[in-house]
Structures are given as structure tokens and as C-alpha cells.
Design an enzyme around this catalytic site. Structure first.
Site, mmCIF file in Angstrom:
data_model
loop_
_atom_site.group_PDB
_atom_site.id
_atom_site.type_symbol
_atom_site.label_atom_id
_atom_site.label_comp_id
_atom_site.label_asym_id
_atom_site.label_seq_id
_atom_site.Cartn_x
_atom_site.Cartn_y
_atom_site.Cartn_z
ATOM 1 N N ASN A 55 0.837 -1.198 0.000
ATOM 2 C CA ASN A 55 0.000 0.000 0.000
ATOM 3 C C ASN A 55 0.878 1.257 0.000
ATOM 4 O O ASN A 55 0.776 2.118 0.879
ATOM 5 C CB ASN A 55 -0.949 0.001 1.198
ATOM 6 C CG ASN A 55 -2.215 0.786 0.916
ATOM 7 O OD1 ASN A 55 -2.327 1.473 -0.093
ATOM 8 N ND2 ASN A 55 -3.180 0.704 1.823
ATOM 9 N N HIS A 78 -8.443 3.428 8.336
ATOM 10 C CA HIS A 78 -8.997 2.163 7.868
ATOM 11 C C HIS A 78 -10.406 1.928 8.416
ATOM 12 O O HIS A 78 -11.234 1.295 7.751
ATOM 13 C CB HIS A 78 -8.097 0.992 8.273
ATOM 14 C CG HIS A 78 -6.931 0.785 7.356
ATOM 15 N ND1 HIS A 78 -5.714 1.396 7.543
ATOM 16 C CD2 HIS A 78 -6.807 0.043 6.223
ATOM 17 C CE1 HIS A 78 -4.886 1.027 6.570
ATOM 18 N NE2 HIS A 78 -5.525 0.221 5.763
#
Length: 463
Positions: free
Chosen positions: A318, A349
Site C-alpha cells: 500500500n 482504515h
């Protein structure tokens, strides 16, 4: 999931069309901005239905902040509003949908838009609200000197290349792409006459796109065959725990973690290919003279699978989110940058407890791994066999530590997470704490995080 794949495949075709028929030589910047925005809005509505209104509400709220807030506070207000709205949406997923994943889960695009909003706000603050000597070299390069127009703002946040799956990119890079300067700027960094060229080459992204589509196809096949057959939930099955020795459970943990990766490889690589197909993502020329299209790449699969340190693993997984965390948090945090960055990552998140178990464990392991590396690595560099042995050991430890850390991220809830860690005897937590108690922790070199110009001035003064 079907809508997601359909949108991304349609976006891929639209990207080729956009590059060929609406390239900078065929259309003005305003036309390119408009088409990129309209396509993006259409994809959002098609994929997420009325839930897409959350994306548009957040975008317009922050456009108001960007135009009305004072420059010294623009990044703070934008950050609080964007992260606050995102968090409220995350909360609704738990208390309204009880840990379920909506069939039209809009949180992914909202997370990407949050990254872009806060990135632009920080870079606008750097460009207008701070002196050049206060900035690092990267902050100077990416600083935005003028507030964007509404069309530029909407295009950056809602363009069809990135609205579904990202990645987040820098505002100046995106504007350079729309205006046709993106590739040219990178090519000017190379002395082409010395290489025998009479004029600048014209790199084509087609090869990079085809390569990434092959990776996407392989990832899809692995997802369909492995992920469903090796569910993460099986590692806390009572029968499995009763009959399986500890070392075998560790091995199976590695297998189920590997099986969980292909869906990320698929989504991120396909998103990268979409941007490349539109002509966006050129990062320059490597030492072998190969054109690179990895400016927006979100992962390096080889480096992930061969990582010999927790840091190396994180840096290649990521990637664009890691870059965002660095630019909006780590480089700006007044204290404890590592801890604050992990906490922000967890909050971004969502609010599932498993995320916090993962990222808090990640802080502990990162500090322990840093202490071990600083204290021990130099002893293994004296000979090739020792270095090979060190790499093998650190690869095994890193991969298992990552598996141990990310399992709660997949499980989400508290109960299965605690059950999992009990079955593992909390061994990574205990070992990490022992390492931190026994080995000295060297403070991070804050000089690296100082503005470049200021560091040079201090150097001159000291001389």
C-alpha cells in the site's frame, strides 16, 4: 464486487480512449478535466447508487473550507472534517450493519478522497502559508502556490481513473498530467543527446499496462482458487487448535495470510493499470534506460514476498497510503511520529477493533525490529555466509511477524482476535517487549526530518 470489476474494466477502456482522443494535443485542459470528472461521477453513481452522495457531500464541504479557511489553518480544518466524516461513515458500518460489508460499500472511495483532500490541504498550506526554507525538498517540490478552481478540484478528487480504487496522487502531478506536462517533465531529467537521441522520446504505457493486466489476471485466479479454500477463520477453529501443534499452526497462518493477499494485488494493480492506460503514472527512466510507469504503483510484490524486515514489508505494501501517512502525519508530527502514524492509519482504515490490534501491535514490532537491526545487524556483515544466514532468518521472522500482526485486520472483531493471540501464546508481543527492555533504543535521527534548507544553513553555521 461485480459492479467494482465492471467499473474498473470500463474505466480501463475509457482510459485508453481518454489518452488517444482527449490527449493534451487534441483537447484543452478544461475539456480533459470535465470529461475525467463526469466519467468519475458516473462510475461512482453506477457502483454505489445513492450512497455515492457521501462522496459528493465530503468533496463540497472541503471545497468550502479550502476557499474560506485561513491558510495557516486550512490543513487542520480539512483534516478534522475529512477524517471526522470518514469516521462517522465507518461507525455506521458497525452499529447499523453489524460488521457486515455493504453490497454497495462506499467506504473505499471515501477513504481515497479523504487522502486526497488532506494531501491537497497540506500542500496548499506549504505553498502559501509557509516559507520555502521551512520545507523539506519534497514539500517544496509538491507545494501548491494557488488555490485550485472548482473544476480542477473536482477533477483531482473525482476523476474516473482513481475514484473507485485510487490510488491517491499528488495534486501537482495530476495537474501536470492533465495539462500534458507529466511525461515531458520526467524526460527532461535525462540527457538524451548523450544517449544518441536527437529529440525527446515518446514513452508508451501500453507495455506496462499489459504487464499489469497479466498480474491482475493471475491475482484473480489465485483469489478464486486460494482465498475461498483457505479462510482466515479456520486458524481459530476449535478442532484445528486442539489437533494441530504450535509450529504447524504457524505454518498454516502463513498459508492463510498468503491466500488473503491476491484480492489486494488484483484491485491495486488493476487501478494502477487504469491510470497508466490514461497516460498517468510515468516516473522516469531507470539506470538501464527503461521507461518506468510506477509513480502510482501501490505495491511491489517481489519486495513484499522477499522482505527481510518489517520496515521493508510496510514500505512496499500500500505504497501510496504509506506516502500519504508520511506527508500528512509523520513529517508534521511534533512528537512520537511512528506511533501517531500507526494510529492515524488505524483510524483511516475504520473503527473495527481488529484494525487497532493490528496497528498497535505494528508499533511494538516496528520499535523492536529497529532495536534488533541497530544492535545486531553489523555482526553479520563480515562474511557472505553470515549475511545469507542473517537474510534467511530475518525473512522467516519478518513473514511470520507480519502474519501474526495482520490476522486481526482480517478477523475485525475482539473475540476472534483474542482467541487467536491466546492460541499463539502472545509470543510476538512478549518477544518484542523483551527486546525493548534488553536492547538499547537509538533515537531517530530528527535531522532527517528537518527542512533541507534549514539543515544546510545549520551545517554552514557549524563550519
Amino acid at each position: 464486487q461485480i459492479n467494482f470489476v465492471a467499473c474498473q474494466l470500463f474505466a480501463l477502456l475509457a482510459a485508453f480512449w481518454f489518452r488517444i482522443y482527449l490527449g493534451p494535443s487534441h483537447a484543452s485542459s478544461a475539456v480533459r478535466h470535465a470529461f475525467a470528472t463526469l466519467f468519475g461521477i458516473y462510475f461512482a453513481v453506477f457502483c454505489f447508487g445513492w450512497y455515492s452522495i457521501h462522496l459528493f457531500v465530503l468533496v463540497m464541504m472541503n471545497y468550502g473550507i479550502m476557499n474560506m479557511a485561513s491558510i495557516p489553518n486550512i490543513h487542520r480544518y480539512s483534516f478534522v472534517v475529512a477524517m471526522g466524516y470518514l469516521t462517522l461513515c465507518h461507525i455506521s458500518r458497525i452499529y447499523i450493519f453489524h460488521y457486515g460489508i455493504l453490497t454497495t460499500d462506499f467506504s473505499g472511495p471515501l477513504m481515497i478522497i479523504t487522502q486526497k483532500i488532506t494531501t491537497l490541504a497540506c500542500q496548499l498550506h506549504d505553498g502559501i502559508g509557509r516559507q520555502a526554507e521551512e520545507l523539506t525538498a519534497e514539500q517544496n517540490r509538491l507545494a501548491v502556490k494557488t488555490r485550485p478552481s472548482l473544476l480542477e478540484y473536482l477533477s483531482y478528487l473525482l476523476n474516473f481513473m482513481s475514484i473507485i480504487a485510487g490510488p491517491c496522487s499528488n495534486y501537482k502531478d495530476y495537474i501536470a498530467f492533465i495539462e500534458g506536462r507529466h511525461v515531458h517533465m520526467k524526460l527532461l531529467e535525462v540527457n538524451w543527446k548523450q544517449k544518441g537521441y536527437d529529440r525527446l522520446p515518446d514513452p508508451s504505457p501500453t507495455g506496462a499496462v499489459m504487464y499489469k493486466l497479466c498480474i491482475t489476471l493471475v491475482s484473480l485466479i489465485l483469489f478464486l482458487t486460494l482465498t475461498k479454500n483457505f479462510p482466515m477463520a479456520y486458524i481459530i477453529d476449535n478442532e484445528f487448535l486442539d489437533k494441530t501443534p504450535f509450529l504447524s499452526r504457524l505454518g498454516y497462518l502463513y498459508v492463510v495470510t498468503q491466500a488473503a493477499k491476491p484480492k489486494y494485488y488484483f484491485a491495486w494493480t488493476l487501478a494502477d493499470a487504469v491510470n497508466n492506460a490514461a497516460g498517468y503514472g510515468f516516473s522516469g527512466v531507470d539506470e538501464r534506460g527503461t521507461f518506468r510507469w510506477d509513480l502510482l504503483s501501490n505495491l511491489n510484490i517481489w519486495n513484499i514476498e522477499t522482505a527481510t524486515s518489517f520496515k521493508m514489508y510496510i514500505e512496499n505494501w500500500n505504497i501510496q497510503t504509506a506516502a500519504w501517512l508520511k506527508r500528512v502525519c509523520y513529517d508534521r508530527a511534533p512528537w512520537y511520529p511512528t506511533a501517531l502514524t500507526f494510529i492515524l492509519s488505524a483510524l483511516w482504515h475504520g473503527i473495527y477493533p481488529g484494525y487497532y490490534f493490528t496497528f498497535l501491535t505494528g508499533i511494538l514490532i516496528t520499535l523492536a525490529a529497529r532495536a534488533i537491526r541497530n544492535s545486531c545487524r553489523h555482526y553479520f556483515l563480515s562474511s557472505v555466509p553470515l549475511k545469507i544466514a542473517y537474510d534467511i532468518i530475518t525473512w522467516v521472522v519478518t513473514q511470520l511477524a507480519v502474519c501474526y500482526t495482520v490476522a486481526p485486520f482480517v478477523m475485525l472483531a475482539v473475540e476472534p482476535t483474542i482467541k487467536f493471540y491466546k492460541s499463539m501464546y502472545f509470543h510476538v508481543h512478549i518477544l518484542s517487549i523483551l527486546v525493548l527492555l534488553v536492547l538499547p533504543i537509538r533515537p531517530q535521527a530528527h535531522s532527517i526530518r528537518k527542512p533541507q534548507n534549514q539543515a544546510m544553513l545549520n551545517s554552514v553555521k557549524s563550519k
